[in-house]
Design a protein around this motif. Structure first.
Motif, short mmCIF file in Angstrom:
data_model
loop_
_atom_site.label_atom_id
_atom_site.label_comp_id
_atom_site.label_asym_id
_atom_site.label_seq_id
_atom_site.Cartn_x
_atom_site.Cartn_y
_atom_site.Cartn_z
N GLY A 1 30.68 43.33 24.22
CA GLY A 1 30.97 42.53 25.41
C GLY A 1 31.01 43.38 26.66
N SER A 2 32.20 43.85 27.02
CA SER A 2 32.39 44.63 28.25
C SER A 2 31.53 45.89 28.26
CB SER A 2 33.87 45.01 28.40
OG SER A 2 34.08 45.80 29.54
N ASP A 3 31.54 46.64 27.15
CA ASP A 3 30.76 47.88 27.10
C ASP A 3 29.26 47.61 27.27
OD1 ASP A 3 32.86 49.65 26.78
OD2 ASP A 3 32.74 49.66 24.60
N GLU A 4 28.78 46.52 26.67
CA GLU A 4 27.35 46.24 26.72
C GLU A 4 26.92 45.83 28.12
OE1 GLU A 4 23.69 46.50 24.90
OE2 GLU A 4 25.68 47.16 24.26
N ALA A 5 27.78 45.07 28.82
CA ALA A 5 27.47 44.71 30.21
C ALA A 5 27.39 45.96 31.08
CB ALA A 5 28.54 43.75 30.74
N ASN A 6 28.32 46.89 30.87
CA ASN A 6 28.29 48.14 31.63
C ASN A 6 27.05 48.96 31.28
OD1 ASN A 6 30.78 47.44 32.73
ND2 ASN A 6 31.93 48.57 31.18
N ALA A 7 26.67 48.95 29.99
CA ALA A 7 25.49 49.71 29.56
C ALA A 7 24.23 49.22 30.26
CB ALA A 7 25.32 49.60 28.04
N ARG A 8 24.08 47.90 30.41
CA ARG A 8 22.90 47.37 31.09
C ARG A 8 22.83 47.85 32.54
NH1 ARG A 8 24.29 42.76 27.95
NH2 ARG A 8 25.40 41.82 29.70
N LEU A 9 23.98 47.88 33.21
CA LEU A 9 24.02 48.36 34.60
C LEU A 9 23.65 49.84 34.67
CD1 LEU A 9 24.75 48.04 37.61
CD2 LEU A 9 27.14 48.51 36.96
N ILE A 10 24.22 50.62 33.80
CA ILE A 10 23.98 52.08 33.80
C ILE A 10 22.51 52.38 33.51
CG2 ILE A 10 24.53 54.23 32.59
CD1 ILE A 10 27.34 52.77 32.05
N THR A 11 21.96 51.71 32.52
CA THR A 11 20.57 51.94 32.13
C THR A 11 19.60 51.59 33.26
OG1 THR A 11 21.12 51.50 29.82
CG2 THR A 11 18.80 51.35 30.43
N SER A 12 19.95 50.60 34.08
CA SER A 12 19.07 50.20 35.17
C SER A 12 18.94 51.28 36.25
CB SER A 12 19.58 48.90 35.82
OG SER A 12 20.77 49.12 36.57
#
Length: 221
Positions: free
Chosen positions: A194-205
């Motif tokens: 949930g929270s970690d995956e949303a942050n991961a998408r932002l970081i990867t971008s």
């Protein structure tokens, strides 16, 4: 600076250590940033580099030391999003990097905060940084973000390395970490996906903004 290629460089830990050692040999203070999605191995790689180079050459100052306190996150209604960009003191982080970047004999020691995962809280003035140490290594999720004070922090880093990792491995690593620090298996999986995956998408971008994208041949666990 946006100098990385679309494809990660395949490197082993020994090559990373040599690259960091070369950066430290410049004769003046250098700051190396290590970033990547949650669970990509940032803190493990940073510790590996510091241990390999030794305390007279490198010191670790993690971005996580600037987590907002749990009590404040609760007041702000952000406790369930802890780890998102707005749950950090990005201005404080940038200000500390500015001090470290310009540190001289007139300021022989600067104290940085650390994050204690077993407490889920930051501890102020826990990490001494001596002016004689040529390389400061800082690691964290948001070193490449383009909002708030994050861009200022980025200008103070001589290089930023982005760690690439298989997403399935990264997620399982996160679930295991959350469970180790007290969450139930269901809670650990929900937070990681949930929270970690949303942050991961932002970081990867923002990965393309790194100086180097790195995929380790033999990743530290």
């Amino acid at each position: 600076m946006e100098t990385s290629t679309a494809h990660p460089e395949s490197m082993d830990p020994a090559e990373l250590i040599q690259r960091a050692r070369n950066l430290a040999r410049s004769g003046t203070r250098r700051i190396l940033g290590i970033t990547g999605a949650p669970g990509s191995g940032k803190s493990t790689v940073a510790r590996l580099l510091v241990e390999a180079l030794g305390p007279d050459t490198a010191v670790l100052v993690p971005m996580d030391g600037f987590h907002l306190a749990n009590s404040l996150l609760k007041d702000l209604g952000r406790q369930q999003r802890k780890g998102a960009p707005d749950t950090f003191d990005d201005g404080g982080y940038a200000a500390l990097l500015a001090r470290l970047h310009g540190q001289s004999a007139e300021e022989p020691q600067i104290y940085a905060p650390d994050f204690r995962r077993e407490l889920e809280e930051s501890i102020g003035s826990a990490l001494p940084v001596r002016a004689t140490v040529p390389l400061v290594i800082t690691e964290g999720n948001y070193l490449l973000l383009q909002e708030g004070h994050w861009p200022h922090a980025r200008t103070l880093m001589d290089e930023v390395w982005y760690l690439d990792i298989d997403d399935a491995v990264r997620r399982e690593r996160l679930i295991r970490r959350h469970a180790e620090f007290g969450r139930t298996p269901d809670e650990a999986r929900a937070w990681a996906l949930g929270s970690d995956e949303a942050n991961a998408r932002l970081i990867t971008s923002h990965a393309h903004r790194a100086d180097h994208r790195i995929r380790l041949d033999a990743r530290p666990a």
